[in-house]
Design an enzyme around this catalytic site. Sequence first.
Site, PDB file in Angstrom:
ATOM      1  N   GLY A  66       0.822  -1.179   0.026  1.00 44.29           N
ATOM      2  CA  GLY A  66      -0.197  -0.077   0.061  1.00 44.29           C
ATOM      3  C   GLY A  66       0.656   1.210   0.097  1.00 44.29           C
ATOM      4  O   GLY A  66       2.164   1.164  -0.067  1.00 44.29           O
TER       5      GLY A  66
ATOM      6  N   MET B  15       2.259   5.046   1.747  1.00 42.86           N
ATOM      7  CA  MET B  15       2.685   5.398   3.110  1.00 42.86           C
ATOM      8  C   MET B  15       1.775   5.620   3.812  1.00 42.86           C
ATOM      9  O   MET B  15       0.531   5.890   3.576  1.00 42.86           O
ATOM     10  CB  MET B  15       3.686   6.528   3.010  1.00 42.86           C
TER      11      MET B  15
ATOM     12  N   SER C 163      -0.245   3.622   5.326  1.00 48.60           N
ATOM     13  CA  SER C 163      -1.499   2.414   5.351  1.00 48.60           C
ATOM     14  C   SER C 163      -1.692   1.529   6.071  1.00 48.60           C
ATOM     15  O   SER C 163      -2.578   0.920   6.158  1.00 48.60           O
ATOM     16  CB  SER C 163      -1.527   2.083   3.655  1.00 48.60           C
ATOM     17  N   GLY C 164      -0.622   1.441   6.994  1.00 46.02           N
ATOM     18  CA  GLY C 164      -0.562   0.544   8.094  1.00 46.02           C
ATOM     19  C   GLY C 164       0.261  -0.787   7.510  1.00 46.02           C
ATOM     20  O   GLY C 164      -0.035  -1.822   8.299  1.00 46.02           O
ATOM     21  N   LYS C 165       1.165  -0.740   6.711  1.00 41.85           N
ATOM     22  CA  LYS C 165       1.785  -1.956   6.426  1.00 41.85           C
ATOM     23  C   LYS C 165       2.618  -2.500   7.419  1.00 41.85           C
ATOM     24  O   LYS C 165       2.646  -3.552   7.860  1.00 41.85           O
ATOM     25  CB  LYS C 165       2.746  -1.718   5.185  1.00 41.85           C
TER      26      LYS C 165
ATOM     27  N   GLU D  28       9.847  -2.870   4.420  1.00 37.86           N
ATOM     28  CA  GLU D  28      10.389  -2.096   3.597  1.00 37.86           C
ATOM     29  C   GLU D  28      11.281  -2.686   2.554  1.00 37.86           C
ATOM     30  O   GLU D  28      12.422  -2.401   2.242  1.00 37.86           O
ATOM     31  CB  GLU D  28      11.391  -0.942   4.203  1.00 37.86           C
ATOM     32  N   VAL D  29      10.564  -3.942   1.943  1.00 38.73           N
ATOM     33  CA  VAL D  29      11.294  -4.924   1.286  1.00 38.73           C
ATOM     34  C   VAL D  29      11.617  -4.307  -0.307  1.00 38.73           C
ATOM     35  O   VAL D  29      12.449  -4.743  -1.124  1.00 38.73           O
ATOM     36  CB  VAL D  29      10.123  -6.184   1.049  1.00 38.73           C
TER      37      VAL D  29
ATOM     38  N   CYS E 263      -4.580  10.811  -2.508  1.00 39.18           N
ATOM     39  CA  CYS E 263      -5.514  10.156  -3.448  1.00 39.18           C
ATOM     40  C   CYS E 263      -4.784  10.574  -4.717  1.00 39.18           C
ATOM     41  O   CYS E 263      -4.379  11.388  -5.137  1.00 39.18           O
ATOM     42  CB  CYS E 263      -7.051  10.390  -3.452  1.00 39.18           C
TER      43      CYS E 263
HETATM   44 ZN   LIG Z   1      -7.227  13.810  -2.219  1.00 39.24          ZN
END
Ligand SMILES: [Zn+2]
Length: 229
Positions: free
Chosen positions: A41, A43, A45-47, A123-124, A220
């Site tokens: 996802g 930045m 985004s909760g990865k 951070e692959v 977005c």
């Molecule tokens: Zn936006």
Amino acid sequence: MLHITALSQQLPQTGNPIHTVNPLNIKQQDFKKGSLTVFCGSMCSGKSEELIRQVGRFILAGFEVLVFKPSIDNRKILDLELDPLHYIPSRTGSWVNCIPVTSVQDIYETALTSSAHIIAIDEVMFFSSEKDALLSLITSLVKSNKKVLVAGLDLDFRAEPFGIIPELLAYADKVIKLTAICNVCGDDTFCLTQRLVNGQPAHYNDPLIMVGSTEYEPRCRKCHIIKKD
Ligand SMILES: [Zn+2]
């Protein structure tokens, strides 16, 4: 707030055997099959948070876990006394100890000789310059019945697939795509990673990886800007 100590903090310096915190003192058997799971996802985004959560589940169940991150990632996101090189933080406050590595070879030497059931890499995308080596390593680990968990940005600041990530998505058993919320308009359906240099959108021809006077924020599609002039 979730704090997980997956590895002895001395491990990176001493190379001692891996020790995980296992409060129930369970010793799990090896998996019958390996697998690759990708958390991706933009930045914010909760990865990393999801990677930490999944690692924590396995530790609590008594599995041995190895966690790696590229040593280029030394951001101090949390106010901890630990060296930021030796833990993976999430922006919501959870963290897990890890082994910082500079190359795929570093992961190879530790992971393939370890009895760990779970191999996690954050951070692959920073290993994209060693794409073939990393894909070969992950394939070997999965065939050796390890569960491999990796997290990374799926798209770069240009909104293009990031290095090794497309191959990892193709080979994955499971893909978990996470989304952030746009920093400009608040849209929460899909986000890209906006790079800002001195507060202004970065140029398309900027290097893929920049360390220093750059900032990033989730945006977005409508709010994401790339300068091309
Ligand atoms: Zn936006």
